[in-house]
Design a protein around this motif. Sequence first.
Motif, PDB file in Angstrom:
ATOM      1  N   PRO A   1     -33.974 -31.746 -21.696  1.00  0.00           N
ATOM      2  CA  PRO A   1     -33.603 -32.236 -23.035  1.00  0.00           C
ATOM      3  C   PRO A   1     -33.751 -31.206 -24.160  1.00  0.00           C
ATOM      4  CG  PRO A   1     -34.925 -33.864 -21.870  1.00  0.00           C
ATOM      5  CD  PRO A   1     -35.006 -32.602 -21.077  1.00  0.00           C
ATOM      6  N   ASP A   2     -34.537 -30.156 -23.948  1.00  0.00           N
ATOM      7  CA  ASP A   2     -34.744 -29.149 -24.994  1.00  0.00           C
ATOM      8  C   ASP A   2     -33.629 -28.107 -24.933  1.00  0.00           C
ATOM      9  OD1 ASP A   2     -37.017 -30.396 -25.860  1.00  0.00           O
ATOM     10  OD2 ASP A   2     -38.412 -28.946 -25.001  1.00  0.00           O
ATOM     11  N   ILE A   3     -32.627 -28.271 -25.783  1.00  0.00           N
ATOM     12  CA  ILE A   3     -31.537 -27.299 -25.864  1.00  0.00           C
ATOM     13  C   ILE A   3     -31.868 -26.296 -26.965  1.00  0.00           C
ATOM     14  CG2 ILE A   3     -29.082 -26.939 -26.341  1.00  0.00           C
ATOM     15  CD1 ILE A   3     -28.539 -29.696 -25.193  1.00  0.00           C
ATOM     16  N   MET A   4     -31.797 -25.010 -26.608  1.00  0.00           N
ATOM     17  CA  MET A   4     -32.116 -23.927 -27.547  1.00  0.00           C
ATOM     18  C   MET A   4     -30.835 -23.267 -28.035  1.00  0.00           C
ATOM     19  SD  MET A   4     -35.210 -22.118 -25.435  1.00  0.00           S
ATOM     20  CE  MET A   4     -36.643 -23.037 -24.882  1.00  0.00           C
ATOM     21  N   ILE A   5     -30.853 -22.862 -29.294  1.00  0.00           N
ATOM     22  CA  ILE A   5     -29.732 -22.158 -29.913  1.00  0.00           C
ATOM     23  C   ILE A   5     -30.249 -20.841 -30.489  1.00  0.00           C
ATOM     24  CG2 ILE A   5     -28.033 -22.188 -31.774  1.00  0.00           C
ATOM     25  CD1 ILE A   5     -27.312 -24.097 -29.545  1.00  0.00           C
ATOM     26  N   PHE A   6     -29.542 -19.738 -30.190  1.00  0.00           N
ATOM     27  CA  PHE A   6     -29.926 -18.419 -30.694  1.00  0.00           C
ATOM     28  C   PHE A   6     -28.736 -17.770 -31.399  1.00  0.00           C
ATOM     29  CE2 PHE A   6     -32.700 -19.292 -27.130  1.00  0.00           C
ATOM     30  CZ  PHE A   6     -33.954 -18.927 -27.617  1.00  0.00           C
ATOM     31  N   ARG A   7     -29.003 -17.235 -32.595  1.00  0.00           N
ATOM     32  CA  ARG A   7     -27.965 -16.550 -33.371  1.00  0.00           C
ATOM     33  C   ARG A   7     -28.451 -15.133 -33.683  1.00  0.00           C
ATOM     34  NH1 ARG A   7     -23.832 -17.924 -36.927  1.00  0.00           N
ATOM     35  NH2 ARG A   7     -24.325 -20.145 -36.738  1.00  0.00           N
ATOM     36  N   PRO A   8     -27.778 -14.096 -33.174  1.00  0.00           N
ATOM     37  CA  PRO A   8     -28.163 -12.727 -33.530  1.00  0.00           C
ATOM     38  C   PRO A   8     -27.825 -12.436 -34.985  1.00  0.00           C
ATOM     39  CG  PRO A   8     -26.137 -12.713 -32.255  1.00  0.00           C
ATOM     40  CD  PRO A   8     -26.638 -14.138 -32.254  1.00  0.00           C
TER      41      PRO A   8
ATOM     42  N   ALA B   1     -32.402  -8.927 -36.015  1.00  0.00           N
ATOM     43  CA  ALA B   1     -33.247 -10.092 -35.758  1.00  0.00           C
ATOM     44  C   ALA B   1     -32.432 -11.143 -35.006  1.00  0.00           C
ATOM     45  CB  ALA B   1     -33.792 -10.674 -37.064  1.00  0.00           C
ATOM     46  N   ILE B   2     -33.112 -12.209 -34.609  1.00  0.00           N
ATOM     47  CA  ILE B   2     -32.472 -13.351 -33.957  1.00  0.00           C
ATOM     48  C   ILE B   2     -33.043 -14.617 -34.578  1.00  0.00           C
ATOM     49  CG2 ILE B   2     -32.126 -14.603 -31.791  1.00  0.00           C
ATOM     50  CD1 ILE B   2     -32.511 -11.944 -30.316  1.00  0.00           C
ATOM     51  N   ALA B   3     -32.167 -15.513 -35.029  1.00  0.00           N
ATOM     52  CA  ALA B   3     -32.591 -16.820 -35.530  1.00  0.00           C
ATOM     53  C   ALA B   3     -32.441 -17.836 -34.406  1.00  0.00           C
ATOM     54  CB  ALA B   3     -31.757 -17.241 -36.732  1.00  0.00           C
ATOM     55  N   ALA B   4     -33.405 -18.773 -34.318  1.00  0.00           N
ATOM     56  CA  ALA B   4     -33.402 -19.704 -33.192  1.00  0.00           C
ATOM     57  C   ALA B   4     -33.796 -21.100 -33.637  1.00  0.00           C
ATOM     58  CB  ALA B   4     -34.352 -19.217 -32.095  1.00  0.00           C
ATOM     59  N   ALA B   5     -33.293 -22.072 -32.884  1.00  0.00           N
ATOM     60  CA  ALA B   5     -33.667 -23.467 -33.107  1.00  0.00           C
ATOM     61  C   ALA B   5     -33.753 -24.161 -31.755  1.00  0.00           C
ATOM     62  CB  ALA B   5     -32.649 -24.173 -33.991  1.00  0.00           C
ATOM     63  N   LEU B   6     -34.648 -25.122 -31.654  1.00  0.00           N
ATOM     64  CA  LEU B   6     -34.814 -25.927 -30.448  1.00  0.00           C
ATOM     65  C   LEU B   6     -34.915 -27.380 -30.855  1.00  0.00           C
ATOM     66  CD1 LEU B   6     -37.288 -25.304 -27.484  1.00  0.00           C
ATOM     67  CD2 LEU B   6     -37.126 -27.541 -28.560  1.00  0.00           C
ATOM     68  N   GLY B   7     -34.169 -28.230 -30.171  1.00  0.00           N
ATOM     69  CA  GLY B   7     -34.268 -29.661 -30.421  1.00  0.00           C
ATOM     70  C   GLY B   7     -34.360 -30.423 -29.122  1.00  0.00           C
TER      71      GLY B   7
END
Length: 565
Positions: free
Chosen positions: A99-106, A115-121
């Motif tokens: 269920p934990d989908i991660m998103i990464f944006r360079p 850097a890399i910005a990230a979110a997890l929901g």
Amino acid sequence: MATIDPVTLEVVGNYLVSTVREMGTTLMRTAYSVILREQMDCTTALFDGTGNLIAQADHVPSHQGTLAYAAKYVASNFILEAGDVVALNHPYRGGTHHPDIMIFRPIFHDGALVAIAAALGHHIDVGGRSPGSVATDARDVFEEGLIIPPLKLYRRGVLVQEVLDMIAANIRVPRETLGDIRAEIAATTVGERRYLELCERYGPERLAEIVDGLLAHSEAMMRRDLSRYPNGTYRATGYMDSDGITEDPVVIQVAVSIADGDVTIDFTGSSPQLRGPFNASISSVEAACFCAVRYMVNPAILQNAGCYRPIKLVLPPRSVVNPESPAPLSGRFHTLERIATTIVAAFNGARGSEAVGNGHGHLTSFSTSGRMPGTGDTFVLFEYHGGGWGGTSRCDGLDATFGLMANSFDNPIEAIELRYPLLIERYELIPDSGGVGKFRGGLGLRKEIRYLSGSGYFTNRSDAQKFPSLGVLGGGPGRPSAHSLVRADGAIERLPSKITNVTIAAGDLMVLETAGGGGYGEPIERDRRRVQDDLLDGKISPDVARDIYGFVQDDSAHADRQTSS
């Protein structure tokens, strides 16, 4: 460090913290599902270009090591370009559970990755055999839901629509899940914008030096605080009810070795790899260990990769804390809670009179599903609740609060009843559920939910029915958890802590009772006024007040309190 003044470190460090908090606020305000919008089961973070954590929002502690593990995988296995967005949930490639989908944006500045910005929901459903993707008896990862290996969701700013279509085709509530993924993507755009503002102000090279200084500063502060504990090896053992398939207890064995600011946590003696889904991937185990150790130091230390440098782990292969694919692990959060609680119990050996009672050490969670009246659309609710924390040398344990590894909110009753055909009939603290002591354990809670329409399924994914939270230094144990179904005809079915896809129908009542925390110190030493207040607040019964604390109700005190209020 010598070339970076402390004011700059403080300003940039807090700017980064503010950024990841703003990212988290963006995620929650744009999310579709109640689990993100109301319960805050999400995390946002910033990393350098190689995947080293430089700032993380203080949302869910269980995500401390997990995003960092995945960020390094993404940074080292992809050719990243401006406008790319990478998604993943693969538990054996940096993820936690399905269920934990991660998103990464360079993040690029003048063509260079900075850097890399990230979110997890935590998403309300990602497929699998159980609504909510929470099967307690899964035998491998393929039963637990859709597996998303690290892949590009956007390439150079262009959406890869086929990826979203594939995800939507494999889940029960695509509108909510895809909406939540978009909320995560929005959060990373905020991180990108704010980090580029720092690059413009300081220049990317100077900013990188400042970030390195922040990591070194956090490491130094961690070592300073950990050096205050006496050197030695301190041991503790924790237990879980079962692995969801057999009734054999799951053993978490830890040996915490402290040596002049370094900490080694050895799990030798823990249960072998489990048949059921309560194994924990390495990234998740790291998070539990990092979280538990950080509870032992100053909470003001900025959270970044430097915090974790003093911590080393020994993880036996093919064990519950180091499983081999395709071992199932969707229920790993309960294991993480037990790991963290057991590490804190081991630290009690180094803390002396500052020891703390065990908290409830798990998560009372459940999933219920069915069809919406009128439209016939599928609905899925996955919800979880806290219990009592352990008493300390200074105060009682917190009541009905999420454990060491969570920092989420309870769903508002109104949010549940507006969105789902459910009715919350009772929501209250359980008297006498906290362990007695000079400072008592926190209370568990009781929640009763009526299923209103049609038929559907109920899954209970909880723990702590067999092993109560232990007290310390004379404190008593907390009350174990309990779960049941009261059928529409009044028949009561007692449920184990782990059971999947029980059929329910309109009129059935789901009853959840969470565990209390262990007490601290001898009960006879408890201040008389505290006992009186607990009695008047209904937190303890007259029998416990009289038989355990030696207290007899003073009716005049009750009248005085009513008058003053």
